[in-house]
Design an enzyme around this catalytic site. Structure first.
Site, short mmCIF file in Angstrom:
data_model
loop_
_atom_site.label_atom_id
_atom_site.label_comp_id
_atom_site.label_asym_id
_atom_site.label_seq_id
_atom_site.Cartn_x
_atom_site.Cartn_y
_atom_site.Cartn_z
N ASN A 52 -9.94 0.42 0.86
CA ASN A 52 -8.45 0.59 0.63
C ASN A 52 -7.93 0.11 -0.70
O ASN A 52 -8.17 -1.06 -0.85
CB ASN A 52 -8.04 -0.26 1.97
N CYS A 106 0.77 -1.36 0.09
CA CYS A 106 -0.02 -0.06 -0.04
C CYS A 106 0.76 1.21 -0.08
O CYS A 106 0.22 2.34 -0.23
CB CYS A 106 -1.14 -0.24 1.20
N HIS A 115 -2.63 7.92 2.61
CA HIS A 115 -3.03 6.64 2.10
C HIS A 115 -4.50 6.40 2.78
O HIS A 115 -4.54 6.52 4.03
CB HIS A 115 -2.04 5.28 2.08
O1 UT7 Z 1 -3.22 -0.54 3.83
C1 UT7 Z 1 -2.55 -0.79 4.85
C2 UT7 Z 1 -2.68 -2.02 5.58
N1 UT7 Z 1 -4.05 -1.95 6.18
C3 UT7 Z 1 -4.65 -1.30 7.27
O2 UT7 Z 1 -4.05 -0.19 7.66
C4 UT7 Z 1 -5.70 -1.87 8.27
C5 UT7 Z 1 -5.35 -1.85 9.63
N2 UT7 Z 1 -6.10 -2.34 10.39
C6 UT7 Z 1 -7.45 -1.76 10.53
O3 UT7 Z 1 -8.07 -1.09 9.89
C7 UT7 Z 1 -8.33 -2.17 11.74
O4 UT7 Z 1 -7.51 -2.85 12.60
C8 UT7 Z 1 -9.73 -3.21 11.32
C9 UT7 Z 1 -10.72 -2.32 10.82
C10 UT7 Z 1 -9.19 -4.29 10.35
C11 UT7 Z 1 -10.20 -3.92 12.56
O5 UT7 Z 1 -10.64 -2.62 13.39
P1 UT7 Z 1 -10.16 -2.92 15.05
O6 UT7 Z 1 -11.07 -1.99 15.78
O7 UT7 Z 1 -8.72 -3.21 15.07
O8 UT7 Z 1 -10.97 -4.39 15.24
P2 UT7 Z 1 -10.10 -5.97 15.91
O9 UT7 Z 1 -9.42 -6.58 14.74
O10 UT7 Z 1 -9.53 -5.32 17.17
O11 UT7 Z 1 -11.54 -6.50 16.20
C12 UT7 Z 1 -12.65 -6.37 17.07
C13 UT7 Z 1 -13.64 -7.16 17.03
C14 UT7 Z 1 -13.14 -8.54 17.37
O12 UT7 Z 1 -14.14 -9.48 17.79
P3 UT7 Z 1 -13.75 -9.63 19.36
O13 UT7 Z 1 -12.82 -10.51 19.27
O14 UT7 Z 1 -13.64 -8.54 20.21
O15 UT7 Z 1 -15.29 -10.53 19.49
C15 UT7 Z 1 -13.16 -9.01 15.55
O16 UT7 Z 1 -13.36 -10.34 15.35
O17 UT7 Z 1 -14.36 -7.10 15.82
C16 UT7 Z 1 -14.47 -8.43 15.25
N3 UT7 Z 1 -14.31 -7.95 13.69
C17 UT7 Z 1 -15.39 -7.84 12.96
N4 UT7 Z 1 -16.81 -7.60 13.31
C18 UT7 Z 1 -17.81 -7.36 12.39
C19 UT7 Z 1 -13.16 -7.94 12.87
N5 UT7 Z 1 -13.76 -7.70 11.64
C20 UT7 Z 1 -15.09 -7.50 11.62
C21 UT7 Z 1 -16.00 -7.13 10.77
N6 UT7 Z 1 -17.33 -6.87 11.00
N7 UT7 Z 1 -15.60 -6.88 9.30
#
Ligand code: UT7
Length: 326
Positions: free
Chosen positions: A283, A113, A253
């Site tokens: 993204n 990215c 980005h």
């Molecule tokens: O281009 C460069 C590369 N990519 C990035 O920059 C992405 C970087 N990361 C992010 O944008 C974020 O970490 C995400 C959007 C991917 C996730 O957000 P988060 O606030 O960090 O959530 P998390 O991964 O800590 O997950 C929180 C909860 C989890 O459930 P539990 O374990 O708390 O029960 C996940 O399983 O949200 C759950 N979860 C979802 N729930 C509904 C993860 N993905 C989803 C989803 N819908 N799509």
């Protein structure tokens, strides 16, 4: 001093729109979760016949037209992409042929990215050294092709688009003032695609193990991204004796609205100086900064003499920032 100045920008996104409501039917997620956690409302997805070079050619044609150039005017092409049409030849070579840039050398840059800032950096060096006069820089992705649409942690984020910028040698004080590139391979396992390369060539087993899809440890990427994003933006400003107040527009980005907000807070920039279009595109990897730049220009957000800051980060980790006088 000769600098690389952007004289035309273009962008293209596939017609098909995938909304959060569509994703609700595919994985266990909700519009509310996606909007709150990422800022994304919809994204564009290529159809089965569209590859990254198809998107790149359309974005490049628009950029060339706006620059009032014909393909033969281009000396060199750089394509930033994580999703090349095929292993080889390069996507840049496909673009060179399809556009009819008969005089141009061409190369792909793979920096995930961060491919936008990396491709801009590579392209601009040839102009600064006097080797070439006009360089076409492109970011093009069809990330949907390496997205596991059963993995809610990635499929709500990744999407497809291409953006392009025509660079020309300029001595009028405007153009690319500086660009910084960084990488830290310690973090490679936070965001990668295991299958298909020389480490794990494609076999029925790698396909069955879903190794040809992007894997991401989202929360860990988030933390590193905020820190590195903020640091690289601050460093390039400090080196030029500038502060956030001097910046007219910041185009980051577009990976996650919360990452953008946290990073600009560290840099000290108000959100009204930050260009955001992640809500409509998701993204789009190496394309995102180019696509946002095209939208910013078309919306009249940049005027001559403005100071523009660009920054990107991605898998690897690879990241970087560019400072430009418009
Ligand atoms: O281009 C460069 C590369 N990519 C990035 O920059 C992405 C970087 N990361 C992010 O944008 C974020 O970490 C995400 C959007 C991917 C996730 O957000 P988060 O606030 O960090 O959530 P998390 O991964 O800590 O997950 C929180 C909860 C989890 O459930 P539990 O374990 O708390 O029960 C996940 O399983 O949200 C759950 N979860 C979802 N729930 C509904 C993860 N993905 C989803 C989803 N819908 N799509």
């Amino acid at each position: 001093m000769t600098r690389a100045k952007i004289i035309g920008v273009g962008s293209y996104a596939p017609k098909r729109i995938l909304t959060n409501a569509d994703l609700e039917k595919m994985v266990e997620t909700s519009d509310e979760w996606i909007v709150q956690r990422s800022g994304i409302r919809e994204r564009r997805i290529a159809d089965d016949t569209e590859a990254s070079s198809d998107l790149a050619v359309k974005a490049a044609q628009q950029a060339l037209e706006r620059a009032n150039l014909v393909p033969e005017d281009i000396d060199f092409i750089v394509v930033g992409t994580t999703t090349p049409d095929m292993f080889f030849p390069t996507t840049a070579n496909m673009v060179q042929h399809r556009l009819g840039c008969r005089q141009a050398g061409s190369v792909d840059v793979l920096a995930a990215c961060a491919g936008s800032v990396y491709s801009l950096a590579v392209g601009s060096q040839f102009i600064q050294t006097g080797k070439y006069r006009r360089v076409l820089c492109i970011g093009a992705e069809t990330l949907s092709k390496i997205t596991d649409f059963t993995d809610r942690g990635t499929c709500v984020l990744l999407a497809d688009a291409a953006g392009a910028a025509v660079l020309e040698a300029s001595d009028d004080g405007s153009g690319l003032l500086d660009v910084d590139l960084y990488s830290d391979g310690r973090y490679w396992e936070l965001l990668y695609m295991p299958g298909g390369g020389s480490r794990h060539p494609a076999t029925p087993e790698t396909v069955a193990a879903r190794m040809h899809y992007a894997k991401m440890k989202g929360a860990e990427v988030f933390k590193v991204a905020v820190r590195m994003f903020g640091e690289c933006a601050t460093k390039i400003l400090e080196r030029h004796g500038l502060t956030a107040r001097d910046i007219d527009l910041f185009i980051p980005h577009q990976a996650n609205l919360r990452i953008i907000e946290a990073a600009v807070k560290r840099v000290g920039l108000p959100m009204d100086k930050v260009f955001v279009n992640i809500d409509r595109y998701g993204n789009t990897g190496a394309a995102s900064v180019y696509v946002a730049l095209e939208e910013a220009v078309s919306a009249g957000r940049l005027k001559r003499g403005d100071l523009l800051l660009l920054a990107a980060f991605g898998g690897g980790f690879a990241w970087g920032a560019a400072l430009m006088r418009w």
